[in-house]
Design a protein around this motif. Structure first.
Motif: not given
Lengths: 287, 356
Positions: A117, A226, A230
Motif C-alpha cells: 500500500g 492495501e 493507499l
C-alpha cells in the motif's frame, strides 16, 4: 470381510476441537453476541433480536460498500485469472530461465500488505511518484487522491501487481503436471495450439484454477490494508470496501451491534459464494 | 500407407555426442515395407521408443534421413507426416465424449462431417466402444480409455503408418489377446504399415510378420519369429527370445572341434573365425537331448512348467537349461547330446556362419 465398527478414534479429535473452539468459535460467538444486543455504557446489554441485521441490510451505506466490494472483486478476478494463465503459458518450461521467472514472479507475494500500500501510494503520487508523474506528463489527468476513477484504477492495478503471481504459480504448477504424452498425442492428432489449450491444458488446470479463484475471491473480498494505506477509502467513500467500512463502523463509531451484524453477514456471504462456486465447479466430477 | 526408409539414423539426447555410448540410437539403416506389420522388440531403454518417436516426428533425429515413399520427411513435424501413434498410457481428451475423441484427429484435418460420422462409427464398432459413444471420456476405466486412444490412431484411413508404443500395457490380460487379434485383423483389412513396440516376446511374435530386435540402441536382428528362434544372430536375441532363453557357453574352437572345459565334441562345420575373438556356443534348451550318453552334466533341479519340464543343470561348472517332455525323467547318470545342426557359434556375441 467384515469390518469391525469402532468409533473410539473420534476421541482423538477432541483436543483439536478444544483448540478450534477456543480460537475460532468463542470469538465468533462474541460477535454473534454483539450482533443481537444493544450496548449502553457500564456493560449494560439489551437483547434486540434481528434489528441490527435488518438495519444493516437496509442501510444505503452497507449496500454501497457491498456493491463496491463485488465490483472490485469481479474486476480483479476477471483480470488476474486470465492474465495469470497467459503468463504461466508463456513461461519457459525448464532450465535456468524457468527458475528466474519463478523467483521474479514470487517477489510481489513476499511483500507485506501495508508495504505494498505504501509503495503504491508513493509510486502513484501525481507530483513525485513515477507512475503518477509519468501519466500526467503523458497528458492524462491523473490524481488518485481526488478522482474516483484514478483511485479505482490504482487500487486495481496494485492488486493485479500484487496477486497475479499467485495465479501464475498455481497455473504453472498445473501445467507442469500435464504428461508429455498429451502434447505428443495432440501433435499426432494435428491439434492447433488453441485446441491444445481448450481440450488439454484448460481441463487439466481446472482444479488449480478453482483453487486460485477461491483464494483470490476470499482474499480480495476481505481486502483491507492495501486500499486503506493507499487511499484510506477515498476520495469520499469511493474505495471504501466492506472491511474498511466495517472497521470504521466498529472502531471509529463504536457501533458494536451494527458492526457485529455486518461481520456475520459478511462472513456468511463469503462462505456462501465459495460453497456455490466450489459445488458448481466440481459438478460432474467423479469422486 | 507408405514405405518407410530409415537412412543411417543416429540419435542422441546429448547436444554434442562424442563417443558411441552418447547415442541412444546407434546407426539404424532399414526399410519398413509398405503394408508390413513389424514389431520392435527389446528390453526397456534399448531405444525402441526413441526410434518410434523419430519415425512419427515427435523427435527430430540427430543424424540421418527418413523417407516416406521416397519423399524426405526428416524436417517435417508429426502433423505434416500424416502418421498415427498410440502411446503406452491412455491419452484421452477428458472433456470430450468418446465419439468426439475419435472425431478429433479427423476434424482437425478438415474432414467433412458426414465422413467423420461414418469413420467414427466404424471405428467405434470395431473396438466395441459403441455403447460408450456419447459418454464423457473422463470417468471411464483405463482399458476403455486405451481403446479410445487406439481408436484415435485407427480412425484415419489415409495415414502413412500406425505406430504403437506398447499400447496394451494397461489392458487386462484377457482383453489383450482380443485386441491384438483385432489389430491384426485390421492390418489384413486395410493394409496399413504398422510398427508395434513391445518388450513382450509373445506379443511381438503373434503380431508381426517381421520382428526387429533392438539391444542398446542397435538393431541386432530382423527376421520372422522362426528365424529369431532358430538362428539368433546375436547372443542377446537368443537369450531374449524363448523361455527359457538360449544357453550360451564360453567355448574354445579349433577347426571343427569345440571344447568346453575338458569336454570335446564335433561341430557340423568349421566356423569362420577371425583370430583373437571371444567365442561362445549357443544352443536352445529345446535342442538338447538328456540321456545316458554324451557330455556328463550335474542336474541341480527340475522345474515342471505344465506342458514340459525344465532341467537346470551344469556342464563343467556352466549353468544350462534343458527342456524335456512332461513324462520324461532324469536318468541316474545324466549326460547330454547337443543337436549338431542347431548349435550356433558366436564371435564377440555375433553369430558366425559354419563353413563346410
Amino acid at each position: 470381510m467384515n469390518k469391525t465398527q469402532n468409533n473410539k478414534a473420534w476421541f482423538l479429535v477432541l483436543p483439536v476441537l478444544a483448540i478450534v473452539s477456543l480460537n475460532a468459535i468463542v470469538p465468533l460467538m462474541t460477535v454473534v453476541n454483539y450482533s443481537v444486543q444493544e450496548t449502553f455504557g457500564n456493560n449494560l446489554f439489551f437483547f434486540e433480536g434481528v434489528r441490527w441485521f435488518r438495519e444493516v441490510l437496509d442501510s444505503e451505506r452497507f449496500q454501497d460498500s457491498l456493491l463496491r466490494q463485488f465490483s472490485f472483486t469481479g474486476i480483479i478476478l476477471a483480470i488476474e485469472i486470465p492474465l495469470g494463465v497467459a503468463i504461466a503459458l508463456s513461461m519457459p518450461k525448464k532450465g535456468i530461465w524457468a527458475s528466474v521467472c519463478l523467483v521474479l514472479m514470487s517477489l510481489p507475494l513476499l511483500i507485506p500488505w501495508n508495504v505494498v500500500g505504501a509503495m503504491w501510494n508513493i509510486f502513484a503520487l501525481p507530483d513525485i511518484g513515477l507512475l503518477g508523474y509519468t501519466l500526467n506528463a503523458m497528458g492524462f489527468d491523473y490524481n488518485f487522491t481526488r478522482q474516483a476513477i484514478s483511485a479505482w484504477f490504482t487500487v486495481i492495478l496494485m492488486d493485479v501487481w500484487h496477486w497475479t503471481s499467485l495465479v501464475v504459480l498455481l497455473a504453472y504448477a498445473g501445467l507442469r503436471s500435464i504428461d508429455d504424452s498429451y502434447y505428443q498425442a495432440a501433435r499426432i492428432d494435428g491439434a492447433s495450439k488453441w485446441a491444445v489449450f481448450l481440450y488439454i491444458q484448460l481441463p487439466k488446470l481446472k482444479h488449480v484454477l478453482t483453487l486460485a479463484f477461491l483464494l483470490r475471491f476470499i482474499d480480495s473480498f476481505m481486502i483491507y490494508t492495501e486500499p486503506f494505506v493507499l487511499t484510506g477509502g477515498g476520495p469520499g467513500n469511493t474505495t471504501t470496501f466492506l472491511s474498511i467500512d466495517l472497521v470504521k463502523s466498529a472502531l471509529g463509531e463504536f457501533n458494536l451491534g451494527a458492526a457485529g451484524a455486518m461481520s456475520l453477514i459478511y462472513f456468511l456471504m463469503t462462505l456462501l459464494v465459495c460453497w456455490l462456486f466450489y459445488t458448481l465447479a466440481m459438478r460432474g466430477e467423479e469422486r | 500407407m507408405a514405405r518407410i526408409d530409415l537412412q543411417h539414423l543416429k540419435h542422441s539426447y546429448i547436444e554434442n555426442p562424442m563417443v558411441e555410448d552418447d547415442y541412444a540410437l546407434k546407426e539404424v539403416h532399414y526399410t519398413w515395407e509398405d503394408g508390413g506389420a513389424y514389431a520392435l522388440l527389446g528390453p526397456s531403454g534399448c531405444g525402441k521408443t526413441t526410434l518410434l518417436n523419430i519415425i512419427s516426428g515427435l523427435l527430430r533425429v540427430s543424424e540421418g534421413k527418413i523417407l516416406f515413399d521416397g519423399k524426405d520427411v526428416t524436417a517435417l513435424q508429426p502433423e505434416g507426416r500424416n502418421i498415427a501413434q498410440v502411446f503406452q498410457f491412455p491419452v484421452v481428451y477428458d472433456t470430450m465424449s468418446v465419439h468426439d475423441n475419435l472425431a478429433f484427429p479427423l476434424r482437425n484435418r478438415g474432414v467433412d462431417e458426414d465422413e467423420v460420422k461414418r469413420r467414427v462409427s466404424e471405428t467405434l464398432d470395431m473396438l466395441d466402444l459403441t455403447k460408450w459413444s456419447e459418454k464423457k471420456a473422463r470417468g471411464l476405466t483405463a482399458d476403455v480409455k486405451q481403446k479410445i486412444s487406439l481408436g484415435r490412431g485407427m480412425v484415419r484411413s489415409d495415414v502413412n503408418a500406425i505406430l504403437f508404443d506398447e499400447p496394451l500395457t494397461v489392458i487386462d490380460p484377457h482383453l489383450k489377446w482380443q485386441l491384438r487379434s483385432q489389430l491384426k485383423l485390421l492390418h489384413k483389412q486395410f493394409g496399413h504399415t504398422m510398427v508395434y513396440v513391445t518388450h513382450d516376446q509373445t506379443e511381438a511374435l503373434t503380431f508381426a510378420d517381421k520382428v526387429v530386435v533392438m539391444y542398446e540402441g542397435e538393431i541386432v536382428q530382423i527376421g520372422t519369429p522362426e528365424e529369431l528362434f532358430e538362428r539368433p544372430s546375436h547372443t542377446f536375441v537368443g537369450y531374449f527370445i524363448g523361455s527359457p532363453g538360449m544357453n550360451v557357453l564360453p567355448v574354445n574352437i579349433e577347426g571343427r572341434t569345440a571344447r568346453i572345459g575338458g569336454t570335446e565334441f564335433e561341430l557340423a562345420g568349421t566356423p569362420e573365425l577371425k583370430p583373437g575373438v571371444r567365442t561362445d556356443l549357443g544352443i536352445r534348451p529345446e535342442f538338447i537331448v538328456l540321456g545316458e550318453k554324451g557330455i556328463p552334466v550335474s542336474v541341480q533341479k527340475v522345474e515342471d512348467v505344465g506342458h514340459h519340464k525344465i532341467v537346470r543343470a551344469a556342464i563343467e561348472g556352466q549353468d544350462i537349461s534343458i527342456v524335456i517332455g512332461e513324462s520324461a525323467s532324469v536318468p541316474a547318470d545324466p549326460h547330454v547330446v547337443f543337436d549338431r545342426e542347431r548349435v550356433s557359434i558366436y564371435a564377440d556375441d555375433w553369430r558366425v556362419e559354419m563353413g563346410g
